[in-house]
Design a protein around this motif. Structure first.
Motif, mmCIF file in Angstrom:
data_model
loop_
_atom_site.group_PDB
_atom_site.id
_atom_site.type_symbol
_atom_site.label_atom_id
_atom_site.label_comp_id
_atom_site.label_asym_id
_atom_site.label_seq_id
_atom_site.Cartn_x
_atom_site.Cartn_y
_atom_site.Cartn_z
ATOM 1 N N LYS A 44 1.139 -0.993 -0.175
ATOM 2 C CA LYS A 44 -0.189 -0.482 0.010
ATOM 3 C C LYS A 44 0.635 0.829 0.024
ATOM 4 O O LYS A 44 0.374 2.128 -0.852
ATOM 5 C CB LYS A 44 -0.758 -0.018 1.120
ATOM 6 C CG LYS A 44 -1.497 1.080 1.179
ATOM 7 C CD LYS A 44 -2.809 0.874 1.914
ATOM 8 C CE LYS A 44 -3.417 2.058 3.428
ATOM 9 N NZ LYS A 44 -4.522 2.246 1.800
ATOM 10 N N LEU A 45 1.665 0.981 0.518
ATOM 11 C CA LEU A 45 2.116 2.209 1.436
ATOM 12 C C LEU A 45 4.029 2.344 0.095
ATOM 13 O O LEU A 45 4.561 3.171 -0.551
ATOM 14 C CB LEU A 45 3.014 2.550 2.108
ATOM 15 C CG LEU A 45 1.935 3.217 3.243
ATOM 16 C CD1 LEU A 45 2.836 2.692 4.479
ATOM 17 C CD2 LEU A 45 0.187 3.859 2.753
ATOM 18 N N ILE A 46 4.326 1.422 -0.090
ATOM 19 C CA ILE A 46 5.508 1.115 -1.155
ATOM 20 C C ILE A 46 5.258 -0.278 -2.094
ATOM 21 O O ILE A 46 5.514 -0.821 -1.693
ATOM 22 C CB ILE A 46 7.068 0.747 -0.391
ATOM 23 C CG1 ILE A 46 7.410 1.878 1.007
ATOM 24 C CG2 ILE A 46 8.309 1.024 -0.771
ATOM 25 C CD1 ILE A 46 8.708 1.934 1.862
ATOM 26 N N ASP A 47 5.703 -0.179 -3.137
ATOM 27 C CA ASP A 47 5.296 -1.226 -4.063
ATOM 28 C C ASP A 47 6.323 -1.801 -3.662
ATOM 29 O O ASP A 47 7.837 -1.389 -3.598
ATOM 30 C CB ASP A 47 6.037 -0.289 -4.887
ATOM 31 C CG ASP A 47 5.381 -1.212 -6.658
ATOM 32 O OD1 ASP A 47 4.665 -1.814 -6.147
ATOM 33 O OD2 ASP A 47 5.997 -1.406 -8.301
ATOM 34 N N ASP A 48 6.284 -3.119 -4.089
ATOM 35 C CA ASP A 48 6.471 -4.507 -3.727
ATOM 36 C C ASP A 48 6.725 -4.744 -2.642
ATOM 37 O O ASP A 48 8.257 -5.458 -1.800
ATOM 38 C CB ASP A 48 7.702 -5.011 -5.041
ATOM 39 C CG ASP A 48 7.291 -5.038 -6.355
ATOM 40 O OD1 ASP A 48 6.618 -5.602 -6.355
ATOM 41 O OD2 ASP A 48 8.554 -4.359 -7.203
ATOM 42 N N LYS A 49 6.070 -3.785 -1.372
ATOM 43 C CA LYS A 49 6.774 -4.168 -0.224
ATOM 44 C C LYS A 49 5.276 -4.293 0.276
ATOM 45 O O LYS A 49 4.815 -3.378 1.317
ATOM 46 C CB LYS A 49 7.790 -3.293 0.893
ATOM 47 C CG LYS A 49 7.551 -3.207 2.283
ATOM 48 C CD LYS A 49 8.980 -2.317 2.711
ATOM 49 C CE LYS A 49 9.951 -2.269 2.589
ATOM 50 N NZ LYS A 49 10.821 -3.465 2.875
ATOM 51 N N SER A 50 5.477 -5.489 1.015
ATOM 52 C CA SER A 50 3.561 -6.701 1.187
ATOM 53 C C SER A 50 3.636 -6.009 2.848
ATOM 54 O O SER A 50 4.664 -6.422 3.523
ATOM 55 C CB SER A 50 3.269 -7.810 0.605
ATOM 56 O OG SER A 50 2.765 -7.679 -0.334
ATOM 57 N N GLU A 51 2.380 -5.241 3.713
ATOM 58 C CA GLU A 51 2.474 -5.008 4.940
ATOM 59 C C GLU A 51 0.833 -5.402 5.344
ATOM 60 O O GLU A 51 0.522 -4.981 4.577
ATOM 61 C CB GLU A 51 2.484 -3.575 5.272
ATOM 62 C CG GLU A 51 4.370 -3.540 4.611
ATOM 63 C CD GLU A 51 4.573 -1.411 4.900
ATOM 64 O OE1 GLU A 51 5.301 -1.978 6.440
ATOM 65 O OE2 GLU A 51 4.872 -0.913 4.073
ATOM 66 N N LEU A 52 0.967 -5.449 6.840
ATOM 67 C CA LEU A 52 -0.248 -5.621 7.256
ATOM 68 C C LEU A 52 -0.451 -4.165 7.617
ATOM 69 O O LEU A 52 -0.273 -3.758 8.728
ATOM 70 C CB LEU A 52 -0.201 -6.689 8.174
ATOM 71 C CG LEU A 52 -1.415 -7.040 9.100
ATOM 72 C CD1 LEU A 52 -2.118 -8.144 8.221
ATOM 73 C CD2 LEU A 52 -0.759 -8.571 10.311
ATOM 74 N N PHE A 53 -2.195 -4.438 7.266
ATOM 75 C CA PHE A 53 -2.418 -2.947 7.704
ATOM 76 C C PHE A 53 -4.092 -4.263 8.378
ATOM 77 O O PHE A 53 -4.414 -4.957 8.223
ATOM 78 C CB PHE A 53 -3.108 -2.470 6.480
ATOM 79 C CG PHE A 53 -2.260 -1.944 6.025
ATOM 80 C CD1 PHE A 53 -1.463 -0.425 5.824
ATOM 81 C CD2 PHE A 53 -1.628 -2.510 5.006
ATOM 82 C CE1 PHE A 53 -0.395 -0.219 5.539
ATOM 83 C CE2 PHE A 53 0.230 -1.988 4.145
ATOM 84 C CZ PHE A 53 0.195 -0.386 4.909
ATOM 85 N N ILE A 54 -4.646 -2.661 9.311
ATOM 86 C CA ILE A 54 -6.094 -3.334 9.490
ATOM 87 C C ILE A 54 -7.170 -2.095 9.714
ATOM 88 O O ILE A 54 -6.646 -1.344 10.215
ATOM 89 C CB ILE A 54 -5.780 -4.101 11.130
ATOM 90 C CG1 ILE A 54 -7.417 -4.556 11.664
ATOM 91 C CG2 ILE A 54 -5.237 -2.867 12.318
ATOM 92 C CD1 ILE A 54 -7.160 -4.769 13.090
ATOM 93 N N CYS A 55 -8.651 -2.349 9.498
ATOM 94 C CA CYS A 55 -9.364 -0.996 9.117
ATOM 95 C C CYS A 55 -10.680 -1.391 9.916
ATOM 96 O O CYS A 55 -10.947 -2.572 10.028
ATOM 97 C CB CYS A 55 -9.443 -0.558 8.453
ATOM 98 S SG CYS A 55 -10.024 -1.469 6.541
#
Length: 519
Positions: free
Chosen positions: A236-247
């Motif tokens: 979501k923030l940096i291309d090709d760097k998968s991170e975990l989000f919650i909403c």
């Protein structure tokens, strides 16, 4: 062999000669003495949907008069066990559509919207309350997502892929409360899969993962058990760097759950705790390509690394199980160096009391499954911790104080091949071959290792029993076995001692039970 078993086998042969059905898949209802199965009809070759009483009453055709060339491809019970949904090219050959029918065969209705040539329903999911269904339709160049009532009314299209991206059941999910639907499509920007949420009736569609960096996309998403949050993995923030989000389901309150990732680091997988208070995730957060286990509260606080320090050849595998109470996590550490010990660990949510359950002196290179007992005090698992490559069943206290080999003396050169725990009793049902060349048969044992009993009818050479399942609400075990004809599996139901066995499926010809579900 007992006289009762000999008579049972003789009766099975007689029934097979009388039957015109050949079974391909079956599901047993835990609330009523009813089995539902897909049967290949001898003569026509059609795969049709049937229900039957377990005592052998006449089969009831639920799919009812398929068009020439038509077949039932899949089916699923509704959570309330009153209806069955199935996909079939029932009306037009080669055009699979979605139908709903009651378990008694009444009220058969097509619930998918009329399809054009080349379109097909590819999957569907029930809402937990059984009051809504979501389904996906594939057509040239895209896949669309729809919601509908079980009677076929209120059919609404909620989203569509712009490309030929696949839609899986994991990407279409109702909230546990059944009031919302989450789905993942590249609805807004081609190639950018976003997470969308709408009301269960298809209204108020929101993109909850937007905005996203150019080139970013979502890879996985899941509801929290209390329906209050959705967690998703995305660059979501940096291309090709998968991170975990919650909403929240309305897209507000977005938080990044992981810490700063090392260069080339990514989130691999995650899971909410059953009490909806925490999330564990697997990531190479600290060292590139060394995947470790982390936990955090859903508000972003209390983040800890759960797994111990790992070497350059070790990883936490994607075998991670929360305890039913959500206070402990069981996980498996692998090692690419064959000589190095690996094993199962159990830790508290805060990372304390991290204990290796499987003996460190043994290999345990393969894990067939990990299941917690209902009281969250022990785990039952399948592993090759005694002999490399030979799976066996074990029960271990979560604090490492006690270990029980549940199949001691049974498996010599063979292996276990799947197990299930009774939802009501302390029994474990499993399939196993006693020797490397012997048949696979069904067994049941108490969780303390006592009363090990064979439950399947003695098969001949090369015969195969698939992992037995306990029927919820009943102290019965269901399994499939090709005990009469090699390669042609029949479905059986047995009591927990194996002293009463009944044939659930009646078939002839080349058909065979290939899968079944017990819930």
């Amino acid at each position: 062999m007992s006289l009762s078993r000999i008579l049972l086998i003789i009766s099975c042969v007689v029934l097979l000669l009388m039957s015109g059905n050949a079974v391909d898949a079956a599901v047993f209802s835990p609330f009523k003495p009813v089995a539902v199965f897909i049967s290949n009809q001898v003569g026509t070759g059609k795969a049709e949907l049937f229900s039957t009483n377990i005592i052998g009453s006449p089969d009831l055709n639920l799919s009812d008069n398929l068009v020439t060339g038509g077949n039932v491809s899949s089916f699923t019970w509704s959570p309330n066990r009153k209806s069955v949904g199935f996909i079939a090219d029932k009306i037009t050959d080669g055009v699979p559509e979605l139908f709903i029918v009651s378990v008694t065969g009444s009220a058969l209705v097509r619930v998918s919207a009329p399809l054009a040539a080349g379109e097909s329903v590819t999957l569907f999911v029930w809402s937990p309350k059984s009051n809504k269904i979501a389904y996906a339709v594939s057509s040239a160049g895209h896949i669309s997502v729809h919601v509908v009532n079980p009677d076929g009314s209120a059919n609404v299209k909620v989203g569509q892929t712009q490309s030929v991206n696949s839609i899986t059941a994991a990407k279409v999910a109702f909230s546990p409360k059944s009031d919302k639907l989450m789905f993942m499509v590249d609805n807004d920007t081609s190639g950018e899969t976003d997470v969308f949420v709408c009301n269960a009736d298809g209204s108020n569609i929101l993109n909850i993962s937007s905005p996203m960096v150019v080139g970013g996309t979502s890879g996985a998403a899941a509801w929290s058990p209390d329906s209050k949050f959705i967690a998703y993995v995305a660059d979501k923030l940096i291309d090709d760097k998968s991170e975990l989000f919650i909403c929240k389901p309305d897209g507000t309150g977005t938080l990044k759950m992981n810490g700063t990732l090392v260069a080339n680091g990514n989130i691999s997988s995650f899971a909410f705790s059953p009490n909806a208070k925490s999330i564990v995730y697997r990531a190479d957060e600290v060292t590139d390509n060394i995947f470790e286990l982390f936990a955090t509260n859903v508000d972003g606080s209390g983040k800890v690394k759960i797994s111990p320090a790992l070497s350059a050849t070790q990883d936490v595998a994607n075998v991670i199980k929360w305890s039913p109470k959500g206070d402990h996590v069981a996980y498996f550490v692998t090692d690419t160096v064959a000589a190095n010990p690996t094993g199962i660990f159990v830790a508290k949510r805060d990372g304390s009391q991290n204990i290796q359950i499987s003996p460190p002196a043994n290999k345990a290179k393969s894990i067939g499954g990990i299941v917690w007992t209902k009281d969250s005090k022990s785990i039952i698992y399948e592993a090759d911790q005694n002999v490399l490559g030979q799976l066996e069943l074990f029960r271990a206290a979560r604090d490492g104080s006690k270990m029980t080999d549940l199949v001691a003396g049974l498996v010599t050169t063979g292996s276990t091949s799947g197990f299930n725990i009774s939802p009501k009793t302390d029994r474990v049902a499993f399939a196993a071959s006693e020797t490397s060349t012997g048949p696979v048969e069904g067994y049941v044992v108490r969780a303390d290792g006592t009363n090990l009993t064979k439950i399947s009818i003695p098969p001949g050479a090369n015969k195969l029993v698939k992992a037995p399942f306990f029927a919820s609400k009943q102290n019965r075990i269901i399994y499939k076995e090709d005990n009469l004809t090699d390669g042609t599996s029949l479905l059986f139901i047995s009591n927990a001692t194996g002293s009463m066995i009944e044939l659930l499926s009646f078939q002839a010809g080349s058909g065979s039970v290939v899968s079944f579900e017990v819930e």
